[in-house]
Design a protein around this motif. Structure first.
Motif, PDB file in Angstrom:
ATOM      1  N   THR A  12       8.436 -28.656  16.743  1.00  0.00           N
ATOM      2  CA  THR A  12       8.323 -29.856  15.724  1.00  0.00           C
ATOM      3  C   THR A  12       9.231 -31.015  16.401  1.00  0.00           C
ATOM      4  O   THR A  12       8.631 -32.369  16.480  1.00  0.00           O
ATOM      5  CB  THR A  12       8.544 -29.535  14.324  1.00  0.00           C
ATOM      6  OG1 THR A  12       7.960 -28.470  13.848  1.00  0.00           O
ATOM      7  CG2 THR A  12       8.648 -30.792  13.323  1.00  0.00           C
ATOM      8  N   TYR A  13      10.177 -30.805  16.766  1.00  0.00           N
ATOM      9  CA  TYR A  13      11.450 -31.757  17.242  1.00  0.00           C
ATOM     10  C   TYR A  13      10.795 -32.593  18.493  1.00  0.00           C
ATOM     11  O   TYR A  13      10.639 -33.570  18.646  1.00  0.00           O
ATOM     12  CB  TYR A  13      12.622 -31.104  17.483  1.00  0.00           C
ATOM     13  CG  TYR A  13      13.348 -31.931  18.675  1.00  0.00           C
ATOM     14  CD1 TYR A  13      14.195 -33.113  18.617  1.00  0.00           C
ATOM     15  CD2 TYR A  13      13.504 -31.253  20.145  1.00  0.00           C
ATOM     16  CE1 TYR A  13      14.702 -33.746  19.691  1.00  0.00           C
ATOM     17  CE2 TYR A  13      13.967 -31.784  21.067  1.00  0.00           C
ATOM     18  CZ  TYR A  13      14.908 -32.890  20.786  1.00  0.00           C
ATOM     19  OH  TYR A  13      15.348 -33.637  22.040  1.00  0.00           O
ATOM     20  N   VAL A  14      10.077 -31.764  19.591  1.00  0.00           N
ATOM     21  CA  VAL A  14       9.637 -32.055  20.855  1.00  0.00           C
ATOM     22  C   VAL A  14       8.340 -33.010  20.158  1.00  0.00           C
ATOM     23  O   VAL A  14       7.971 -33.982  20.810  1.00  0.00           O
ATOM     24  CB  VAL A  14       9.207 -31.080  21.842  1.00  0.00           C
ATOM     25  CG1 VAL A  14       8.386 -31.688  22.763  1.00  0.00           C
ATOM     26  CG2 VAL A  14      10.558 -30.158  22.130  1.00  0.00           C
ATOM     27  N   ALA A  15       7.393 -32.677  19.368  1.00  0.00           N
ATOM     28  CA  ALA A  15       6.299 -33.356  18.920  1.00  0.00           C
ATOM     29  C   ALA A  15       6.598 -34.673  18.283  1.00  0.00           C
ATOM     30  O   ALA A  15       5.921 -35.828  18.616  1.00  0.00           O
ATOM     31  CB  ALA A  15       5.746 -32.469  17.806  1.00  0.00           C
ATOM     32  N   VAL A  16       7.813 -34.794  17.642  1.00  0.00           N
ATOM     33  CA  VAL A  16       8.158 -36.030  17.022  1.00  0.00           C
ATOM     34  C   VAL A  16       8.792 -36.836  18.281  1.00  0.00           C
ATOM     35  O   VAL A  16       8.409 -38.163  18.307  1.00  0.00           O
ATOM     36  CB  VAL A  16       9.370 -35.731  16.185  1.00  0.00           C
ATOM     37  CG1 VAL A  16      10.127 -37.441  15.839  1.00  0.00           C
ATOM     38  CG2 VAL A  16       8.872 -35.058  14.871  1.00  0.00           C
ATOM     39  N   VAL A  17       9.416 -36.375  19.323  1.00  0.00           N
ATOM     40  CA  VAL A  17      10.033 -37.269  20.534  1.00  0.00           C
ATOM     41  C   VAL A  17       8.730 -37.962  21.080  1.00  0.00           C
ATOM     42  O   VAL A  17       8.785 -38.995  21.561  1.00  0.00           O
ATOM     43  CB  VAL A  17      10.432 -36.119  21.335  1.00  0.00           C
ATOM     44  CG1 VAL A  17      10.863 -37.076  22.741  1.00  0.00           C
ATOM     45  CG2 VAL A  17      12.103 -35.770  20.903  1.00  0.00           C
ATOM     46  N   GLU A  18       7.603 -37.052  21.297  1.00  0.00           N
ATOM     47  CA  GLU A  18       6.379 -37.267  22.121  1.00  0.00           C
ATOM     48  C   GLU A  18       5.545 -38.353  21.099  1.00  0.00           C
ATOM     49  O   GLU A  18       5.021 -39.459  21.928  1.00  0.00           O
ATOM     50  CB  GLU A  18       5.737 -36.256  22.514  1.00  0.00           C
ATOM     51  CG  GLU A  18       6.181 -35.350  23.533  1.00  0.00           C
ATOM     52  CD  GLU A  18       5.530 -33.889  23.916  1.00  0.00           C
ATOM     53  OE1 GLU A  18       5.863 -33.403  24.631  1.00  0.00           O
ATOM     54  OE2 GLU A  18       4.534 -33.688  22.940  1.00  0.00           O
ATOM     55  N   ALA A  19       5.456 -37.984  20.042  1.00  0.00           N
ATOM     56  CA  ALA A  19       4.679 -39.089  18.948  1.00  0.00           C
ATOM     57  C   ALA A  19       5.349 -40.456  18.863  1.00  0.00           C
ATOM     58  O   ALA A  19       4.877 -41.414  18.362  1.00  0.00           O
ATOM     59  CB  ALA A  19       4.203 -38.767  17.824  1.00  0.00           C
ATOM     60  N   MET A  29      17.311 -19.392  17.470  1.00  0.00           N
ATOM     61  CA  MET A  29      16.858 -20.565  17.013  1.00  0.00           C
ATOM     62  C   MET A  29      15.342 -20.577  16.793  1.00  0.00           C
ATOM     63  O   MET A  29      14.393 -19.750  17.275  1.00  0.00           O
ATOM     64  CB  MET A  29      16.893 -21.791  18.260  1.00  0.00           C
ATOM     65  CG  MET A  29      16.869 -23.106  17.968  1.00  0.00           C
ATOM     66  SD  MET A  29      17.167 -24.204  19.346  1.00  0.00           S
ATOM     67  CE  MET A  29      19.079 -24.093  18.967  1.00  0.00           C
ATOM     68  N   ASP A  30      14.787 -21.462  15.587  1.00  0.00           N
ATOM     69  CA  ASP A  30      13.792 -21.461  15.130  1.00  0.00           C
ATOM     70  C   ASP A  30      12.693 -22.242  16.352  1.00  0.00           C
ATOM     71  O   ASP A  30      12.687 -23.279  16.489  1.00  0.00           O
ATOM     72  CB  ASP A  30      13.539 -21.920  13.757  1.00  0.00           C
ATOM     73  CG  ASP A  30      12.241 -22.091  13.074  1.00  0.00           C
ATOM     74  OD1 ASP A  30      11.104 -21.685  13.696  1.00  0.00           O
ATOM     75  OD2 ASP A  30      12.253 -22.392  11.850  1.00  0.00           O
ATOM     76  N   VAL A  31      11.616 -21.376  16.633  1.00  0.00           N
ATOM     77  CA  VAL A  31      10.724 -21.985  17.754  1.00  0.00           C
ATOM     78  C   VAL A  31       9.948 -23.099  17.028  1.00  0.00           C
ATOM     79  O   VAL A  31       9.834 -24.017  17.861  1.00  0.00           O
ATOM     80  CB  VAL A  31       9.644 -20.797  18.177  1.00  0.00           C
ATOM     81  CG1 VAL A  31       8.882 -21.496  19.067  1.00  0.00           C
ATOM     82  CG2 VAL A  31      10.644 -19.914  19.203  1.00  0.00           C
TER      83      VAL A  31
END
Length: 320
Positions: A8-15, A1-3
């Motif tokens: 990036t996915y976690v950053a979108v959730v947070e932002a 899995m691409d780190v």
């Protein structure tokens, strides 16, 4: 899995927005969209729903989130175990929109050459374990609560006592008050859907409510700050608390009010938590910057919970 895709996915959730996540990551919004799309293809599910107000995780996106964070933590530990030379000072804040992020921005302005890696760990136990294990260099928490104790070998020092404001809509009975006393809230309902059982902030507000006779209502799903602002703006009875330095922006038509609490002023006790044997040179610089700016806690005119850490000096966690 691409780190990178998972980060990036976690950053979108947070932002809560692709564009804000792109700013946090230092890439273009198109790059964020491509990374998320690639991850969705790999997983075979849709991770976000998008509308004019931003991006929200789908049910699959919510289910994936804790595993994604654990995956990133494991990847970071693996890389840190063999990474030579200098790395950024890694500091945890509960949320990027809160006053603690402002403390770090002030530190960065004073020390622009110090590289920072700001992370957000919601779970307090995970944050303290990450400090203990060296995964992060420091975190901001309210320590020695009934639910939060320092692990062995970890220290804390107070860095900010932040006054609370009552936050109301224009038709609330306190909307036009220049200030109110906490005891005037007796019998009122304070809506705080973000109060999660077992967190240090819930322990704080539970004791504050008990001390002054109001009720903290955590009923209902936490749909985020925008939903909270919309609901408070339209209510004649609901109010909530915000910290004095928490930056908030709302539509002009909401006409929301921030009302200081006085006589006494409840303050939220933020502390910096770190390991004294952490060799990162920037950690000492950060500690000196924050503790030198801390004016000390006044003895009169404020309210803090009974479990608040004594600000006279750092406390070392219990040794085994």
């Amino acid at each position: 899995m691409d780190v990178t895709a998972v980060r990036t996915y976690v950053a979108v959730v947070e932002a809560e927005q692709f564009q804000e996540a792109a700013i946090d990551l230092g890439v273009t919004p198109q790059a964020v969209s491509k990374r998320v799309a690639a991850l969705e293809r790999e997983l075979g599910v849709q991770l976000f729903t998008r509308d004019a107000r931003g991006a929200k995780p789908t049910i699959d996106g919510q289910a994936f989130l804790p595993h994604a964070r654990a995956f990133l933590d494991a990847a970071e530990r693996a890389m840190a175990s063999v990474r030579p030379g200098h790395r950024a000072l890694r500091v945890d804040v509960i949320g990027r929109r809160l006053s603690l992020a402002g403390l770090l921005r002030g530190f960065h302005r004073a020390h622009p050459d110090t590289e920072l890696d700001v992370v957000t760990l919601f779970d307090s136990a995970s944050a303290l374990s990450a400090v203990r294990d060296g995964v992060i260099d420091a975190t901001f928490r309210a320590v020695t609560t009934p639910v939060l104790r320092l692990p062995p070998g970890v220290e804390a020092a107070p860095v900010l006592d932040e006054p609370l404001h009552l936050f109301t809509g224009p038709d609330h009975e306190f909307a036009d008050a220049p200030a109110i006393r906490p005891d005037q809230l007796a019998g009122h309902r304070i809506w705080m859907p973000g109060n999660t059982p077992g967190t240090e902030w819930t322990a704080y507000y539970d004791e504050l409510a008990a001390a002054f006779g109001f009720t903290v209502d955590a009923v209902g799903p936490d749909f985020g700050i925008e939903h909270l602002l919309d609901t408070i703006a339209d209510s004649t009875t609901l109010s909530t608390f915000v910290s004095e330095q928490t930056p908030l922006v709302w539509p002009a038509g909401h006409d929301l009010r921030r009302i200081p609490l006085t006589d006494p002023t409840p303050v939220y006790p933020h502390a910096l938590v770190w390991r004294p044997d952490n060799p990162h040179p920037a950690l000492t610089v950060l500690r000196d910057h924050l503790t030198s700016a801390y004016p000390g806690r006044p003895r009169d005119g404020i309210w803090t919970p009974s479990w608040t850490e004594n600000p006279a000096g750092p406390r070392t966690g219990p040794q085994p």
